[in-house]
Design a protein around this motif. Structure first.
Motif, short mmCIF file in Angstrom:
data_model
loop_
_atom_site.label_atom_id
_atom_site.label_comp_id
_atom_site.label_asym_id
_atom_site.label_seq_id
_atom_site.Cartn_x
_atom_site.Cartn_y
_atom_site.Cartn_z
N ILE A 65 0.83 -1.21 0.00
CA ILE A 65 0.00 0.00 0.00
C ILE A 65 0.87 1.26 0.00
CG2 ILE A 65 -1.61 1.32 1.40
CD1 ILE A 65 -2.95 -0.88 -0.10
N GLU A 93 -9.52 0.45 -0.91
CA GLU A 93 -8.08 0.51 -1.15
C GLU A 93 -7.69 1.74 -1.98
OE1 GLU A 93 -7.57 -3.26 -2.99
OE2 GLU A 93 -7.14 -4.31 -1.10
N ARG A 133 -5.07 5.65 2.48
CA ARG A 133 -3.69 5.35 2.08
C ARG A 133 -2.71 6.28 2.79
NH1 ARG A 133 -4.05 5.62 -4.23
NH2 ARG A 133 -1.79 5.23 -4.10
#
Length: 644
Positions: free
Chosen positions: A17, A397, A403
């Motif tokens: 990520i 995501e 993030r």
């Protein structure tokens, strides 16, 4: 899948990520960013500017620009600030800058710009901004006294804005001497001597005399009541502070040397000050002193403690009248909804009580559980929601804010990470999004955010997300060897650290079970861990072994009461022993928990035992009783029993 494989997979997910952010950076850029953050916190504008210039392509430009601008906020032009807000509109850090700017605009009394920005401030949780908002309305001639009385209840957060608001309200004729003296008593009650001193002249008081009353109350009370209202009010302030040391001596001073010099209203105020401090000490005379305080205006703390003392005495009539006298917002808190139901039930008004229980029984907390049991049901796990789909997870995501949060967590910047995560939660519109965020957090081993996200659902639930069980093999072995309730230990960890392995509290407690250094050393010695070094306290096996053994020790010492032992784990064993020593008879565990004098420990005990009840339901696959877990708390020497 083995534990090692799972850990490797989780680490890989976090790395993936982070690498998916717009630009990958060497550790050196992160180091520069950390230095930039520190420079901004020191308000070192020159160094912040120099460091920011070295990060032209950093992965999180909004924070680079924020830390570059923040130290210059007092001198920056409105155009520059608005440009930043426009570039990063809709982000958490832009809302933080707007908060900072609103404080600066309030200090400058630039009400036109303040009023333009205030509706755009999303979080709106800053007490000083709220006080400036009322000052702005007041400057336009609005009547804001009632709003100010409702707002001004936490003097620790006042700062310049709220103290100035009180002054402006007095000048505008919207606050009178009663209002100001109420604020002075509130400040004294909260140990905010500087606030009390500053407000004193607004009510005709003497700044130095009020300071003396707060800082040297016994001396002040010994001198007796002076002449004039300001002297009498200052004496009442001193009574409250003196009662913090000895309620009995303060009560003697009021009844023997001062009552005949005070009006009936002033006497009631004096008794209210003494009764509150006596309540914190669980003194048996507290109920009598609250009766003598009848009619006195009470602070929110006073209103609640008056009811708690009545609860401790099972004086249900006083419980009911005390709750019904609370302001609506406080009266509607689930705690007082539940206890009002109990008071109505004690008076034979069963259907009225059931109506109150039903209003909170669908809430997943201590009082929702207690209300459920009053409705003759046990605590069970709701049906699990449909699992998160690949498409739902993919959308999560792709969320830039989440993030950013992961990037911050990877850098051990939890404050910034939590801010970013919670900001995105605020903007989610469906429970499926919360569940997807919780799953995203689980896959990246950020378990505290998994719990936080899953806790937000109201109709679709995943209790495996809400009540995780990491390191279950270690936990099972440890609790089995000690004969301990694993659900209780998990409930405690969920409250202590939210499963953050390297969590560290402001007082130095460490790890999953938040062990203090001295406690860790003591327990290690007692269980024969001869090679223990404090560096081991964050090792999962060691932390769980030490924490669980300590919990078992206090449980044994406190006669098997989970309520008492939980309090001991948070506040030290001496305090629950002292609180227990004030009992003259057996009380139900819920009443004991409600009347714990330390607010942190009071909330802690409730949350831990509520958590443990849900964990037990998950582990055993059958409904549970929080009341049975709470049991009863007895004076030392009497037999501990379970509440049936």
């Amino acid at each position: 899948m083995s534990s090692l494989t799972r850990v490797a997979s989780l680490v890989f997910s976090v790395v993936a990520i982070v690498l998916a952010l717009p630009v990958a950076h060497a550790a050196g850029d992160d180091d520069i960013f950390m230095a930039l953050r520190d420079a901004a916190r020191r308000n070192d504008a020159a160094q912040a500017g120099e460091l920011a210039a070295r990060l032209p392509n950093y992965a999180i430009p909004s924070y680079v620009d924020y830390y570059r601008l923040k130290p210059r906020l007092k001198d920056a032009s409105g155009a520059e600030i608005r440009d930043y807000l426009a570039r990063y509109d809709g982000t958490a850090i832009a809302d933080r800058l707007r908060n900072d700017w609103l404080l600066e605009l309030g200090r400058k009394r630039d009400w036109a710009a303040f009023d333009a920005q205030l509706p755009l401030y999303v979080v709106n949780d800053d007490m000083q901004v709220k006080c400036y908002a009322l000052l702005s309305k007041l400057s336009r001639g609005a009547t804001v006294a009632d709003d100010a009385r409702a707002l001004l209840t936490s003097p620790k957060e006042y700062g310049e804005a709220c103290q100035t608001l009180v002054s402006a309200l007095v000048e505008a004729g919207q606050f009178n001497a009663d209002d100001v003296w109420a604020q002075i008593r509130l400040a004294a009650e909260n140990g905010q001597a500087a606030v009390a001193r500053r407000l004193a002249p607004l009510a005709g008081g003497d700044e130095k005399r009020v300071g003396l009353a707060i800082e040297h109350p016994v001396v002040f009370v010994a001198r007796g009541v002076g002449s004039g209202r300001a002297e009498r009010e200052t004496f009442i302030v001193a009574l409250g502070r003196a009662a913090k040391q000895s309620p009995e001596q303060a009560a003697n001073a009021l009844s023997m040397r001062a009552e005949d010099k005070l009006s009936a209203k002033e006497q009631a105020l004096g008794w209210a000050q003494i009764a509150l401090q006596a309540s914190y000490k669980l003194a048996p005379e507290a109920a009598t002193w609250w009766t003598r305080a009848q009619g006195a205006p009470l602070s929110p703390e006073g209103q609640q403690w008056k009811v708690r003392i009545a609860l401790r005495n099972e004086d249900w009539r006083s419980v009911r009248s005390g709750i019904e006298a609370m302001p609506e917002a406080l009266r509607n808190d689930p705690a007082w909804v539940y206890w009002r139901g109990r008071a109505l039930q004690a008076a034979g008004k069963d259907e009225d009580a059931r109506q109150l229980y039903r209003s909170i029984a669908d809430q997943f907390h201590f009082y929702g559980q207690l209300a459920t049991e009053e409705l003759a049901q046990k605590i069970s796990i709701p049906q699990a929601a449909t699992p998160v789909t690949a498409a739902e997870l993919a959308a999560t995501e792709a969320n830039a804010g989440l993030r950013r949060a992961l990037k911050f967590f990877a850098m051990d910047l939890r404050f910034e990470g939590v801010r970013e995560w919670n900001w995105e939660m605020r903007h989610m519109k469906s429970e499926r999004e919360f569940l997807a965020a919780a799953e995203f957090a689980r896959q990246n081993n950020v378990l505290d955010r998994m719990v936080n996200s899953a806790d937000r659902t109201r109709s679709e639930h995943d209790f495996d997300q809400r009540f995780p069980t990491p390191f279950r093999d270690v936990m099972y072995r440890t609790t089995q060897s000690l004969g301990m309730d694993m659900a209780w230990v998990y409930g405690l960890i969920r409250q202590e650290s939210r499963f953050i392995m390297h969590a560290k509290s402001h007082v130095g407690a460490s790890g999953l079970m938040q062990l203090m250094p001295a406690t860790a050393r003591l327990v290690a010695k007692k269980i024969g861990m001869t090679d223990f070094d404090h560096a081991q306290v964050n090792h999962v096996d060691t932390n769980i072994a030490l924490g669980t053994n300590y919990l078992n020790m206090v449980l044994t010492e406190l006669d098997g009461s989970q309520a008492l032992a939980t309090a001991a784990y948070n506040a030290g064993p001496g305090r629950p022993r002292a609180w227990r020593s004030t009992l003259t008879r057996t009380v139900e565990g819920a009443i004991f928990a409600e009347t714990i004098p330390f607010s942190e420990t009071r909330g802690y005990v409730k949350n831990v035992l509520s958590n443990a009840t849900y964990y037990a339901a998950l582990f055993e696959g059958k409904p549970q009783s929080l009341k049975a877990r709470l049991g009863t708390v007895t004076p030392k020497g009497m037999v501990q029993t379970e509440q049936q």
